[in-house]
Each structure stands twice: as C-alpha cells, then as structure tokens.
Design a protein around this motif. Structure first.
Motif, short mmCIF file in Angstrom:
data_model
loop_
_atom_site.label_atom_id
_atom_site.label_comp_id
_atom_site.label_asym_id
_atom_site.label_seq_id
_atom_site.Cartn_x
_atom_site.Cartn_y
_atom_site.Cartn_z
N ALA A 1 60.59 20.95 31.08
CA ALA A 1 62.03 20.66 31.03
C ALA A 1 62.77 21.54 32.03
CB ALA A 1 62.58 20.91 29.63
N ALA A 2 63.72 20.92 32.74
CA ALA A 2 64.52 21.64 33.73
C ALA A 2 65.96 21.14 33.69
CB ALA A 2 63.94 21.44 35.14
N PRO A 3 66.92 21.99 33.99
CA PRO A 3 68.32 21.54 34.03
C PRO A 3 68.56 20.60 35.19
CG PRO A 3 68.14 23.78 34.85
CD PRO A 3 66.78 23.42 34.34
N LEU A 4 69.35 19.57 34.99
CA LEU A 4 69.72 18.66 36.07
C LEU A 4 71.00 19.21 36.70
CD1 LEU A 4 69.14 16.03 37.60
CD2 LEU A 4 70.65 14.86 35.96
N MET A 5 70.82 20.06 37.70
CA MET A 5 71.98 20.69 38.32
C MET A 5 71.58 21.30 39.67
SD MET A 5 72.28 23.84 35.59
CE MET A 5 73.67 24.63 36.40
N LYS A 6 72.57 21.65 40.44
CA LYS A 6 72.34 22.27 41.74
C LYS A 6 71.72 23.66 41.57
CE LYS A 6 73.53 20.91 45.18
NZ LYS A 6 72.77 20.08 46.17
N ARG A 7 70.85 24.02 42.53
CA ARG A 7 70.27 25.36 42.53
C ARG A 7 70.85 26.22 43.65
NH1 ARG A 7 65.12 26.63 43.43
NH2 ARG A 7 64.66 24.80 44.72
N GLY A 8 71.73 25.65 44.45
CA GLY A 8 72.35 26.43 45.51
C GLY A 8 71.48 26.57 46.74
N VAL A 9 70.41 25.76 46.84
CA VAL A 9 69.52 25.87 48.00
C VAL A 9 69.56 24.63 48.88
CG1 VAL A 9 67.93 27.43 46.84
CG2 VAL A 9 67.58 24.96 46.64
N SER A 10 70.14 23.55 48.38
CA SER A 10 70.13 22.29 49.11
C SER A 10 71.31 22.20 50.07
CB SER A 10 70.18 21.11 48.13
OG SER A 10 70.33 19.89 48.82
N THR A 11 71.09 21.50 51.19
CA THR A 11 72.16 21.31 52.16
C THR A 11 73.06 20.14 51.78
OG1 THR A 11 70.69 19.92 53.50
CG2 THR A 11 70.80 22.26 54.06
N MET A 12 72.65 19.32 50.81
CA MET A 12 73.46 18.19 50.35
C MET A 12 74.31 18.67 49.18
SD MET A 12 70.73 15.03 50.59
CE MET A 12 71.98 13.80 50.22
N THR A 13 75.53 19.04 49.45
CA THR A 13 76.35 19.69 48.43
C THR A 13 76.83 18.74 47.35
OG1 THR A 13 78.30 19.36 49.83
CG2 THR A 13 77.13 21.46 50.05
N ASP A 14 76.88 17.44 47.64
CA ASP A 14 77.44 16.49 46.68
C ASP A 14 76.39 15.88 45.76
OD1 ASP A 14 79.95 16.91 47.74
OD2 ASP A 14 79.79 15.24 49.16
N HIS A 15 75.10 16.10 46.05
CA HIS A 15 74.04 15.46 45.29
C HIS A 15 73.08 16.49 44.73
CE1 HIS A 15 75.64 11.95 47.14
NE2 HIS A 15 75.01 12.07 48.29
N ILE A 16 72.41 16.14 43.64
CA ILE A 16 71.32 16.94 43.08
C ILE A 16 70.04 16.34 43.67
CG2 ILE A 16 70.14 17.69 40.98
CD1 ILE A 16 72.82 17.21 39.50
N SER B 1 58.17 12.44 48.71
CA SER B 1 58.72 12.77 50.03
C SER B 1 59.47 14.09 49.99
CB SER B 1 59.65 11.65 50.50
OG SER B 1 58.95 10.44 50.68
N LYS B 2 59.63 14.70 51.16
CA LYS B 2 60.36 15.98 51.23
C LYS B 2 61.75 15.83 50.63
CE LYS B 2 57.92 17.33 55.44
NZ LYS B 2 57.34 16.00 55.72
N LEU B 3 62.47 14.80 51.04
CA LEU B 3 63.70 14.39 50.36
C LEU B 3 63.41 12.99 49.82
CD1 LEU B 3 66.64 14.53 49.46
CD2 LEU B 3 67.31 13.69 51.72
N HIS B 4 63.16 12.91 48.54
CA HIS B 4 62.75 11.63 47.95
C HIS B 4 63.96 10.84 47.43
CE1 HIS B 4 59.21 9.36 46.36
NE2 HIS B 4 60.17 8.78 45.66
N GLY B 5 64.91 11.56 46.86
CA GLY B 5 66.09 10.89 46.32
C GLY B 5 67.08 11.91 45.81
N TRP B 6 68.04 11.44 45.04
CA TRP B 6 69.02 12.37 44.48
C TRP B 6 69.68 11.77 43.25
CZ3 TRP B 6 69.83 10.42 49.54
CH2 TRP B 6 70.81 9.42 49.64
N PHE B 7 70.25 12.67 42.44
CA PHE B 7 71.06 12.32 41.29
C PHE B 7 72.52 12.62 41.59
CE2 PHE B 7 66.96 13.32 39.26
CZ PHE B 7 66.81 12.26 38.37
N GLU B 8 73.40 11.87 40.96
CA GLU B 8 74.83 12.16 40.97
C GLU B 8 75.33 12.08 39.54
OE1 GLU B 8 77.03 10.33 44.57
OE2 GLU B 8 75.24 9.07 44.28
N VAL B 9 76.07 13.09 39.11
CA VAL B 9 76.60 13.15 37.75
C VAL B 9 78.11 13.12 37.80
CG1 VAL B 9 76.66 14.44 35.59
CG2 VAL B 9 74.60 14.51 37.02
N GLU B 10 78.68 12.14 37.11
CA GLU B 10 80.13 12.02 36.99
C GLU B 10 80.47 11.89 35.51
OE1 GLU B 10 82.58 12.20 39.09
OE2 GLU B 10 81.44 12.32 40.96
#
Length: 208
Positions: A108-123, A141-150
């Motif tokens: 289990a892991a939190p679905l949130m930013k870790r402060g290391v990604s260059t994509m500031t709007d996406h997880i 893939s190195k960048l496989h996809g992303w989550f967005e939470v609203e």
C-alpha cells in the motif's frame, strides 16, 4: 487486521500509520484522500523491494532495488473480459479492495506527489525513480501514465506507454483521461493496482 490480510499486506509506513493513528491523523498525511494497493509477486520480488525503499519500509535490510534495462521490454499481457468500471458504495468498495488484497501479496502506498516529478499537475507512474508511483518492472515504461485527483474524483491516463494501461479489461487510448472509481483496479503493463479511499483503507485494516 484480519489474519489473511496481515499475511498478504506487506509492511509499509502507510499501513503502520493506519494502525496507529485515528482516521483524521491518517487523512492529514494522505492529503489526496486516496491510496493505491499494488499487487506484487512475493516479499522478495524486485517490485516489492523497490516499493519498500521508495516508501520507507524495508522488507529486508540487505536487499537493494534491481537494476533494469534502459529500454522497456515487451510484456506478455493476458486477455481479460471487458467489465466497465462502476461506482461503488463504501461497503462495496471495501469488499472489492479486500478481495484484491486476499488474492496475492500487495503493498500500500499513498496516491500523492513525492516532490520528485517534473510534472507538477499529475501524480506520475512509471519505472523511473523520479516518478511519484515507482513500479520497477521491465514492462512498465519510464513514464507509463499518471493520475489526477479532483476532490472525490480520480482519473487515470496512459502516457503512450509501450505495453499499455488497462481499466476493466480494456486498453486505454493514450493521453485520454479515464475516470477510476474507488475499488476499481488499473493495470500498468502487467502490474495491477487498485484505487482505495483512505477511509476504506483505514477501516479495512482495523476490521479484524
């Protein structure tokens, strides 16, 4: 925690917090209100080892993350029946997540930013170490996809990955957001992940 869940859910900081803190304390840590539960093969699986290192819960002190090839490997994906994702009540979500966790070892892991990604709007999700959710598997893939939470809504997007992202057995069109209800799973290449609200995760771990 129920005995079977205790056996299948690998140690993590998030699980410890859920067992030690009241719900509002856990919510203050997981600010998006969602966690992800990743299915792994075994405690010694390279994916599990990397998740433990990334999220601060070493499974074995002498294990280190595996070195992967630079290029993404073509994965042998299985055919699954197409089952459209559905919204669930809290009780239905809990049952769906519990079934997922009882089937195999998971982390289990939190679905949130870790402060290391260059994509500031996406997880971001990928096998590269600078992603928010690091899935160290050759077919990811190195960048496989992303989550967005609203608010209470979560969307998942494939980034044009080599092996695809699947929801409900259907491969997602690249760069096209898809709503992912809590309790629903998403597969990045061959790595299956279920979305879970923080409240359901807290209740599930304390239900035994």
């Amino acid at each position: 925690m129920p005995v079977d869940l205790d056996r299948n859910l690998l140690p993590s900081r998030l699980a410890d917090l859920a067992m030690m803190r009241p719900l509002d304390g856990l919510m203050s840590e997981v600010t998006t209100g969602f966690v992800v539960i990743i299915r792994v093969g075994s405690p010694g699986d390279p994916l599990a080892v990397e998740l433990a290192h990334t999220y601060g819960a070493g499974l074995d002190g002498d294990q280190t993350p595996a070195v992967l090839d630079f290029h993404t490997q073509l994965a042998q994906t299985e055919d699954h029946p197409t089952i459209p994702p559905v919204s669930r009540s809290g009780a239905q979500e809990l049952q769906a997540v519990q079934r997922f966790m009882l089937a195999q070892c998971c982390f289990a892991a939190p679905l949130m930013k870790r402060g290391v990604s260059t994509m500031t709007d996406h997880i971001t999700v990928g096998r590269a170490l600078n992603k928010d959710l690091v899935l160290r598997a050759p077919g990811v893939s190195k960048l496989h996809g992303w989550f967005e939470v609203e608010g209470d809504s979560v969307q998942v997007t494939d980034a044009g990955s080599k092996n695809g992202t699947f929801v409900g057995g259907q491969r997602l069109d690249p760069r096209t957001p898809t709503t992912l209800p809590a309790g629903e799973s998403v597969t990045f290449s061959t790595i299956e992940v279920v979305l879970c609200s923080t409240t359901t995760f807290w209740n599930l771990l304390r239900s035994g």
